[in-house]
Motif scaffolding. Structure first.
Motif, PDB file in Angstrom:
ATOM      1  N   PHE A   1      13.180  -1.659  48.674  1.00 31.22           N
ATOM      2  CA  PHE A   1      11.891  -2.405  48.584  1.00 31.22           C
ATOM      3  C   PHE A   1      10.980  -2.177  49.628  1.00 31.22           C
ATOM      4  CE2 PHE A   1      14.165  -4.145  45.184  1.00 31.22           C
ATOM      5  CZ  PHE A   1      13.839  -4.059  43.811  1.00 31.22           C
ATOM      6  N   GLY A   2       9.680  -1.841  49.223  1.00 32.69           N
ATOM      7  CA  GLY A   2       9.004  -1.952  50.788  1.00 32.69           C
ATOM      8  C   GLY A   2       7.825  -1.864  51.028  1.00 32.69           C
ATOM      9  N   LYS A   3       6.841  -1.852  51.529  1.00 32.71           N
ATOM     10  CA  LYS A   3       5.283  -1.033  51.978  1.00 32.71           C
ATOM     11  C   LYS A   3       4.728   0.011  52.403  1.00 32.71           C
ATOM     12  CE  LYS A   3       4.290  -6.720  51.811  1.00 32.71           C
ATOM     13  NZ  LYS A   3       3.293  -7.623  52.417  1.00 32.71           N
ATOM     14  N   TRP A   4       4.263   0.736  51.098  1.00 37.14           N
ATOM     15  CA  TRP A   4       3.329   1.640  51.649  1.00 37.14           C
ATOM     16  C   TRP A   4       3.149   1.950  51.242  1.00 37.14           C
ATOM     17  CZ3 TRP A   4       9.258   1.366  50.188  1.00 37.14           C
ATOM     18  CH2 TRP A   4       9.674   1.287  50.520  1.00 37.14           C
ATOM     19  N   PRO A   5       1.794   3.254  51.959  1.00 36.20           N
ATOM     20  CA  PRO A   5       0.242   3.024  51.594  1.00 36.20           C
ATOM     21  C   PRO A   5       0.483   4.517  49.708  1.00 36.20           C
ATOM     22  CG  PRO A   5       0.331   4.631  53.818  1.00 36.20           C
ATOM     23  CD  PRO A   5       1.871   3.037  53.045  1.00 36.20           C
ATOM     24  N   LYS A   6       2.032   5.111  50.002  1.00 37.01           N
ATOM     25  CA  LYS A   6       2.367   6.450  49.370  1.00 37.01           C
ATOM     26  C   LYS A   6       3.484   6.085  48.764  1.00 37.01           C
ATOM     27  CE  LYS A   6       1.347  10.932  47.601  1.00 37.01           C
ATOM     28  NZ  LYS A   6       1.126  12.166  48.024  1.00 37.01           N
ATOM     29  N   LEU A   7       4.359   6.009  47.985  1.00 34.41           N
ATOM     30  CA  LEU A   7       5.851   6.291  47.845  1.00 34.41           C
ATOM     31  C   LEU A   7       5.902   7.384  48.767  1.00 34.41           C
ATOM     32  CD1 LEU A   7       6.987   6.093  44.085  1.00 34.41           C
ATOM     33  CD2 LEU A   7       6.372   4.108  46.315  1.00 34.41           C
ATOM     34  N   PRO A   8       6.808   6.495  49.722  1.00 36.89           N
ATOM     35  CA  PRO A   8       7.449   7.513  50.845  1.00 36.89           C
ATOM     36  C   PRO A   8       8.888   9.237  49.960  1.00 36.89           C
ATOM     37  CG  PRO A   8       8.249   5.669  51.353  1.00 36.89           C
ATOM     38  CD  PRO A   8       7.530   5.891  50.019  1.00 36.89           C
ATOM     39  N   LEU A   9       8.307   9.980  48.872  1.00 40.10           N
ATOM     40  CA  LEU A   9       9.656  10.115  48.411  1.00 40.10           C
ATOM     41  C   LEU A   9       9.595  11.287  49.502  1.00 40.10           C
ATOM     42  CD1 LEU A   9       8.192  10.042  44.578  1.00 40.10           C
ATOM     43  CD2 LEU A   9      10.346   9.362  45.181  1.00 40.10           C
ATOM     44  N   PHE A  10       8.278  12.370  50.057  1.00 39.82           N
ATOM     45  CA  PHE A  10       9.132  13.002  50.949  1.00 39.82           C
ATOM     46  C   PHE A  10       9.325  13.119  52.090  1.00 39.82           C
ATOM     47  CE2 PHE A  10       6.096  14.979  47.176  1.00 39.82           C
ATOM     48  CZ  PHE A  10       6.835  16.130  46.684  1.00 39.82           C
ATOM     49  N   SER A  11       9.404  11.768  52.860  1.00 40.28           N
ATOM     50  CA  SER A  11       9.522  11.723  54.211  1.00 40.28           C
ATOM     51  C   SER A  11      10.870  11.232  53.791  1.00 40.28           C
ATOM     52  CB  SER A  11       9.028  10.308  54.182  1.00 40.28           C
ATOM     53  OG  SER A  11       9.303   9.386  55.656  1.00 40.28           O
TER      54      SER A  11
END
Length: 463
Positions: A161-171
């Motif tokens: 759970f967190g706040k990101w402008p876009k899901l950080p899958l590749f990060s």
């Protein structure tokens, strides 16, 4: 094919060319079918078990009485013992014997202290990597590990759970590669689905891990699952046996069209809720009878095309065409934690449900003919569940390795536990109990809906 000609090929081909082409098309179709569903059948591992190949058919010796033996060759004692590692003795061929063996298999499959410790270390490593990258994030565990309903080979489900402008899958994939936590080549980012996830296999333990983002439904279901287990003590036993049954047939992965563990648990809960005998909620219930009745309900009687499953308010069925948010799904199980109206489908994506249904029906026919039909003299057998379930030698060796490395070596071997054998519970066909009444909170118009259970049971699979 239509007559002697292949549809779309016209009639200009010679007979030999037509025959050759038909054979090629047929063989190609068979290869595609086996690639899609390689484990739709099972090898019986009890008395009279055998594996057959064309080459070995030619090499096997004739039987002493003349002619060929009924079975090609029997599994060796070591192989049968490895595939039925849960056995603590022999079992009578009746519901009481099947009940005892289900208890033995559950005691063998349920998590051991060493496996809990190992998986906890995997969770700690993954959480440390995620929090190093995003200190304000929150990592939660859900699924079978939280409910302790996982198999030795099950994966670990985590949600971040967190706040990101876009899901950080590749990060996150980059973070895992930098930390060298995964087996090389096993990190898989699945970002084109309704719920994007990242999957990998832990390098140290070979445990599979699935990570999603900002999905609250899995965490919300944990108290509900705990209440279900409290209400029906036999629920964990049936769920684990059914999960092993589906896993060995590769019908447990939603990514490949199988049924997820949460939907399977809700199906078992619905089976208990609408059962005609109220003693299913007590420890006196016979697990052998319940397992056969479960296979009968969902393998032969349930109308998947018209009926949905609901476990709220005491459990009921409902017509899919009137109150359903996903009418295209074969299996529709309302998610009791869903806040939408109508509720979401917990079994969304299970496009291989017809294969699951077929496996359930095969298991019902096998167990019913062996255990319920009492047209043979009383006898004992090494295993009844081995007709439909097996545990590979690799899994047994892996559990021993985990036990020796994580401080539980003595538990790596199957242990004998006292088994309470309940009185014989007369077998009752499940069709009448599964026709709900208004007393269950089901509107009367659904009675005819449940009585018309011929559509899905008469579906023919083309060959």
């Amino acid at each position: 094919f239509r007559g002697k000609h292949i549809v779309g090929c016209g009639g200009g081909l010679q007979n030999k060319q037509q025959k050759r082409l038909r054979i090629r098309v047929f063989l190609t179709w068979r290869r595609m079918e086996r690639a899609a569903f390689p484990s739709d059948d099972y090898i019986p591992l009890g008395e009279g078990s055998y594996i057959d190949t064309q080459q070995e058919q030619q090499q096997r010796p004739p039987s002493p009485g003349g002619g060929l033996p009924k079975h090609k060759f029997f599994l060796s004692g070591e192989c049968r013992k490895a595939c039925t590692s849960w056995r603590t003795g022999e079992y009578t061929c009746d519901p009481i014997g099947l009940h005892k063996e289900i208890i033995d298999l559950y005691e063998y499959l349920k998590p051991r202290p060493s496996e809990i410790k190992m998986r906890s270390e995997v969770i700690a490593r993954v959480r440390r990597i995620i929090l190093n990258r995003w200190p304000s994030a929150r990592v939660e565990v859900f699924g079978s590990f939280s409910s302790q309903l996982y198999l030795p080979t099950s994966d670990i489900d985590l949600v971040v759970f967190g706040k990101w402008p876009k899901l950080p899958l590749f990060s996150l994939e980059e973070a895992f590669l930098t930390a060298d936590i995964a087996v090389e080549g096993t990190i898989l980012v699945i970002d084109k689905t309704t719920v994007p996830i990242i999957k990998f296999i832990d390098k140290e333990t070979e445990v599979k891990v699935d990570i999603s983002f900002n999905q609250e439904s899995g965490v919300k279901s944990l108290p509900l699952i705990a209440s279900f287990i409290s209400n029906w003590p036999h629920l964990p036993k049936l769920v684990l046996i059914l999960k092993q049954f589906l896993t060995q047939r590769q019908l447990n992965e939603v990514y490949y069209g199988g049924i997820n563990s949460y939907s399977l648990l809700l199906m078992v809960v619905s089976f208990f809720q609408l059962h005609a005998r109220k003693e299913v909620g007590s420890l006196d219930a016979n697990l052998g009878v319940l397992l056969i009745e479960f296979f009968e309900l969902y393998g032969r009687n349930f109308n998947y095309m018209k009926t949905g499953i609901r476990v709220t308010d005491g459990g009921s069925y409902f017509p899919k065409d009137q109150s359903c948010s996903d009418k295209s799904s074969i299996l529709y199980v309302e998610d009791p934690t869903s806040a939408s109206n109508p509720p979401d489908n917990a079994s969304r994506g299970c496009f291989g449900m017809w294969q699951v249904k077929q496996a359930f029906e095969n298991a019902y026919l096998k167990l019913h003919s062996t255990v319920i039909n009492r047209d043979f003299p009383p006898r004992t057998t090494q295993s009844l569940l081995s007709l439909i379930v097996k545990v590979s030698q690799e899994v047994d060796d892996y559990r021993r390795h985990v036990g020796s490395k994580w401080g539980d070596a003595t538990a790596a071997a199957s242990t004998t536990v006292p088994v309470y054998a309940p009185p014989y519970m007369p077998y009752m066909a499940m069709a009448p109990p599964m026709i709900p009444s208004p007393a269950h909170g089901v509107p009367p118009h659904q009675l005819s809906l449940m009585q018309n259970q011929v559509d899905s049971s008469k579906i023919e699979f083309s060959s």
